[in-house]
Write an enzyme that holds these catalytic residues in place. Structure first.
Site, PDB file in Angstrom:
ATOM      1  N   ASN A  14       0.881  -1.099   0.000  1.00  0.00           N
ATOM      2  CA  ASN A  14      -0.031  -0.023  -0.061  1.00  0.00           C
ATOM      3  C   ASN A  14       0.852   1.220  -0.060  1.00  0.00           C
ATOM      4  OD1 ASN A  14      -1.837   1.999   0.489  1.00  0.00           O
ATOM      5  ND2 ASN A  14      -2.434   1.270   2.610  1.00  0.00           N
ATOM      6  N   TRP A  15       0.942   1.897  -1.202  1.00  0.00           N
ATOM      7  CA  TRP A  15       1.903   2.946  -1.298  1.00  0.00           C
ATOM      8  C   TRP A  15       1.256   4.393  -0.515  1.00  0.00           C
ATOM      9  CZ3 TRP A  15       3.913   2.643  -6.972  1.00  0.00           C
ATOM     10  CH2 TRP A  15       4.743   1.404  -7.271  1.00  0.00           C
ATOM     11  N   HIS A 100      -9.407   0.968   5.067  1.00  0.00           N
ATOM     12  CA  HIS A 100      -8.091   1.106   5.810  1.00  0.00           C
ATOM     13  C   HIS A 100      -8.271   1.914   6.999  1.00  0.00           C
ATOM     14  CE1 HIS A 100      -3.819   2.507   6.467  1.00  0.00           C
ATOM     15  NE2 HIS A 100      -3.568   1.322   5.856  1.00  0.00           N
ATOM     16  N   GLU A 102      -6.900   4.478   8.003  1.00  0.00           N
ATOM     17  CA  GLU A 102      -6.773   5.843   7.637  1.00  0.00           C
ATOM     18  C   GLU A 102      -7.816   6.367   7.210  1.00  0.00           C
ATOM     19  OE1 GLU A 102      -2.856   5.365   5.597  1.00  0.00           O
ATOM     20  OE2 GLU A 102      -1.782   4.870   7.560  1.00  0.00           O
ATOM     21  N   GLY A 176       2.659   2.336  10.667  1.00  0.00           N
ATOM     22  CA  GLY A 176       3.382   3.534  10.545  1.00  0.00           C
ATOM     23  C   GLY A 176       4.339   4.225  11.807  1.00  0.00           C
ATOM     24  N   GLY A 236       4.930   1.331   4.780  1.00  0.00           N
ATOM     25  CA  GLY A 236       6.242   1.931   4.409  1.00  0.00           C
ATOM     26  C   GLY A 236       7.281   1.107   3.818  1.00  0.00           C
TER      27      GLY A 236
HETATM   28  P1  PGA Z   1       2.982   0.451   7.781  1.00  0.00           P
HETATM   29  O1  PGA Z   1       1.472   0.437   6.975  1.00  0.00           O
HETATM   30  O2  PGA Z   1       3.423  -0.820   7.072  1.00  0.00           O
HETATM   31  O3  PGA Z   1       3.658   1.591   7.187  1.00  0.00           O
HETATM   32  O4  PGA Z   1       2.799   0.248   9.198  1.00  0.00           O
HETATM   33  C1  PGA Z   1       0.518  -0.581   7.039  1.00  0.00           C
HETATM   34  C2  PGA Z   1      -0.842  -0.307   6.385  1.00  0.00           C
HETATM   35  O5  PGA Z   1      -1.048   0.995   6.576  1.00  0.00           O
HETATM   36  O6  PGA Z   1      -1.338  -0.967   5.714  1.00  0.00           O
END
Ligand code: PGA
Length: 261
Positions: A14-15, A100, A102, A176, A236
């Site tokens: 997931n960019w 997701h 976010e 993250g 990431g």
């Molecule tokens: P991360 O993100 O590997 O940067 O923790 C994972 C994600 O949000 O799918």
């Protein structure tokens, strides 16, 4: 116990809102060059919408699939700034991430909108990757099981055909942050999700449950040996082809390295 060998590992990158046009193409090329020719795992790249076409061109003739990070549940209409499922299909997307954290935390996505998107994806033949997971406060107040179960029920309400569905357990506190769930913590939730799947479908053994949240080459192996972890959703670390490839390789070695009876 479930038979892990029934499930082919899946690793999705997931960019998020990263990469410019040039970086997107060269990152995709790096992934294809390092791991794009093996068929033992399903590999998916989810670039920003604007690079989908270009990245799709790079992935053509490889075993890496194109995925989107989100979409709207309606097919078309007056929804300024939105992208529909059929649009994703026509640009070559096979997969789409839904719900997701976010999207849930920053853009008001709810279990109800996740459910609408999921039904649309199934309707039009997009393979959904449905995300769920608890916040730190929820974990610290011992509510992980309750939260994840509620998210599961909300997301899958009225859904009976699980064949093309992938689930991603992503504890919000691990996304993250560099902090990841221990293999035991992750497996506990994955096992709960497998049990919930069992109540829904006889095919519960064939559905992949990914782990996400600060997955790196260094921790992918120990996570993937867990009985119900079938691959990863990577943020990431998917922005470096070499790290993403190392995670895929760990999944290939470890996810199916042992039988669990
Ligand atoms: P991360 O993100 O590997 O940067 O923790 C994972 C994600 O949000 O799918």
């Amino acid at each position: 116990m479930t038979d892990k060998l029934l499930r082919k590992p899946l690793v999705a990158g997931n960019w998020k809102m990263n990469t410019d046009r040039h970086e997107a193409a060269s990152l995709a090329k790096g992934v294809v060059d390092s791991i794009g020719r093996q068929y033992k795992a399903d590999i998916v790249l989810c670039p920003p919408f604007v690079w989908l076409h270009e990245v799709g061109m790079v992935l053509r003739d490889s075993n890496v699939s194109l995925g989107a990070q989100n979409f709207h549940w309606e097919d078309k209409g007056a929804f300024t700034g939105e992208i529909s499922g059929p649009m994703l299909k026509s640009v070559g997307c096979k997969y789409a991430i839904i719900g997701h954290s976010e999207r849930r935390q920053l853009f008001g996505e709810t279990d109800a909108t996740v459910n609408k998107k999921l039904k649309k994806a199934l309707d039009i033949g997009l393979y959904p990757i449905v995300c769920l997971g608890e916040t730190l406060a929820e974990r610290e107040s011992n509510k992980t099981g309750e939260i994840v179960s509620n998210q599961f029920r909300g997301a899958f309400e009225g859904v009976n055909d699980f064949q093309n569905i992938t689930i991603a357990y992503e504890p919000v506190w691990a996304i993250g942050t560099g902090r990841n769930a221990t293999p035991g913590q992750a497996q506990e939730v994955h096992r709960l999700l497998r049990q919930m799947l069992k109540d829904k479908t006889r095919e519960f053994d064939k559905i992949r449950i990914l782990y996400g949240g600060s997955v790196k080459p260094e921790n992918a192996g120990e996570l993937c040996v867990q009985a119900d972890i079938d691959g990863f959703l990577v943020g990431g670390a998917s922005l470096k082809a070499i790290d993403f490839a190392a995670i895929v390789n760990a999944a290939l070695r470890k996810c199916q390295g042992i039988r669990h009876f």
